[in-house]
Design a protein around this motif. Structure first.
Motif, PDB file in Angstrom:
ATOM      1  N   ASN A 173      40.419  38.797  41.221  1.00  0.00           N
ATOM      2  CA  ASN A 173      39.572  38.092  40.263  1.00  0.00           C
ATOM      3  C   ASN A 173      40.417  37.358  39.226  1.00  0.00           C
ATOM      4  N   PHE A 174      41.496  38.001  38.768  1.00  0.00           N
ATOM      5  CA  PHE A 174      42.347  37.375  37.757  1.00  0.00           C
ATOM      6  C   PHE A 174      42.996  36.105  38.309  1.00  0.00           C
ATOM      7  N   HIS A 175      43.573  36.213  39.491  1.00  0.00           N
ATOM      8  CA  HIS A 175      44.291  35.064  40.053  1.00  0.00           C
ATOM      9  C   HIS A 175      43.344  33.896  40.337  1.00  0.00           C
ATOM     10  N   LEU A 176      42.184  34.179  40.903  1.00  0.00           N
ATOM     11  CA  LEU A 176      41.263  33.089  41.225  1.00  0.00           C
ATOM     12  C   LEU A 176      40.598  32.524  39.979  1.00  0.00           C
ATOM     13  N   ALA A 177      40.340  33.366  38.980  1.00  0.00           N
ATOM     14  CA  ALA A 177      39.789  32.846  37.722  1.00  0.00           C
ATOM     15  C   ALA A 177      40.793  31.912  37.059  1.00  0.00           C
ATOM     16  N   LEU A 178      42.052  32.297  37.066  1.00  0.00           N
ATOM     17  CA  LEU A 178      43.089  31.444  36.489  1.00  0.00           C
ATOM     18  C   LEU A 178      43.097  30.081  37.178  1.00  0.00           C
ATOM     19  N   CYS A 179      42.959  30.078  38.496  1.00  0.00           N
ATOM     20  CA  CYS A 179      42.921  28.811  39.234  1.00  0.00           C
ATOM     21  C   CYS A 179      41.662  28.014  38.901  1.00  0.00           C
ATOM     22  N   ARG A 180      40.551  28.687  38.717  1.00  0.00           N
ATOM     23  CA  ARG A 180      39.323  27.978  38.329  1.00  0.00           C
ATOM     24  C   ARG A 180      39.495  27.278  36.996  1.00  0.00           C
ATOM     25  N   PHE A 181      40.219  27.922  36.090  1.00  0.00           N
ATOM     26  CA  PHE A 181      40.373  27.364  34.745  1.00  0.00           C
ATOM     27  C   PHE A 181      41.355  26.203  34.697  1.00  0.00           C
TER      28      PHE A 181
END
Length: 247
Positions: free
Chosen positions: A132-140
């Motif tokens: 979740n952290f890695h993909l959220a960072l990419c979303r942002f």
């Protein structure tokens, strides 16, 4: 709750998410009827979802009723790792200039859930929140094409994350996630890139050891490596050249 409309697509997304979050291990056999029973649906939409995941090379067809999670050898892992370092590093650097205060707060909350899970030894939640952290960072980073590419890489490497629960992973004094959050608050793109790349790199040895320890698998599982290689001729040719050189 799954609804009747677009059921196959919903099951595909659910299984895709579970693969990315490390719910299944490389080489693990998944049976059509077992999945249908767990999801509370008929076998038809499950078969449709599995066919899409086979096309994605996340699963490999064993027979009419079973698939297995695609295995990964060291060269394939090295390629996925290199791409993650580049793409997730790019996303982190861009996110340092685009993430809102709410985005940063979400990352902090995700990381706290990861720490809470670690405190009670819940490996399933640890893997989920790390993803979740890695993909959220990419979303942002607000780069949808880049996000899609990173999600594809996580679909391939998510099952490997079990290796992070079997062997020690390098643990710096400050978790790289915290450094990423600090970098986003400071709008420091270079620091954000370096921190997320450190986070990816520090699990390398654990995942390599995991791959080596799981090299001996049933024939139906090892078959996944051959099938994937044969569907990409250039990869197969390169591996034959490397094997000849090693010999």
């Amino acid at each position: 709750m799954l609804v009747t409309k677009n059921l196959g697509a919903q099951i595909y997304q659910q299984l895709r998410h579970e693969l990315m979050a490390g719910r299944y291990e490389p080489g693990q056999k998944l049976k059509l009827r077992d999945l249908a029973e767990r999801l509370g649906v008929s076998v038809t939409p499950v078969r449709e979802a599995l066919a899409r995941l086979v096309s994605d090379q996340a699963l490999v067809q064993i027979d009419h009723h079973s698939v297995c999670v695609a295995m990964m050898d060291l060269p394939r892992y090295a390629e996925v790792r290199e791409l993650r370092l580049d793409l997730e590093g790019k996303a982190a650097e861009r996110a340092a200039g685009s993430a809102t205060l709410a985005d940063i707060a979400e990352l902090r909350l995700i990381h706290q859930r990861l720490l809470d899970a670690r405190a009670i030894g819940s490996h399933t939640v640890i893997l989920l929140e790390n993803q979740n952290f890695h993909l959220a960072l990419c979303r942002f980073a607000y780069m949808p094409v880049l996000l899609h590419l990173v999600e594809t890489l996580w679909l391939l490497c998510g099952p490997l994350m079990h290796g992070m629960t079997r062997w020690p992973v390098e643990k710096p004094k400050q978790h790289p996630h915290v450094t990423v959050i600090d970098a986003l608050e400071a709008r420091d793109g270079k620091l954000a890139r370096a921190a997320i790349q450190q986070d990816i790199a520090m699990s390398t040895e654990a995942l390599r050891r995991y791959l080596i320890s799981h090299a001996e698998r049933p024939e139906w599982a090892r078959r996944s490596l051959r099938i994937i290689s044969e569907t990409v001729p250039a990869v197969a040719d390169r591996r034959r050249v490397m094997a000849a050189q090693d010999g």
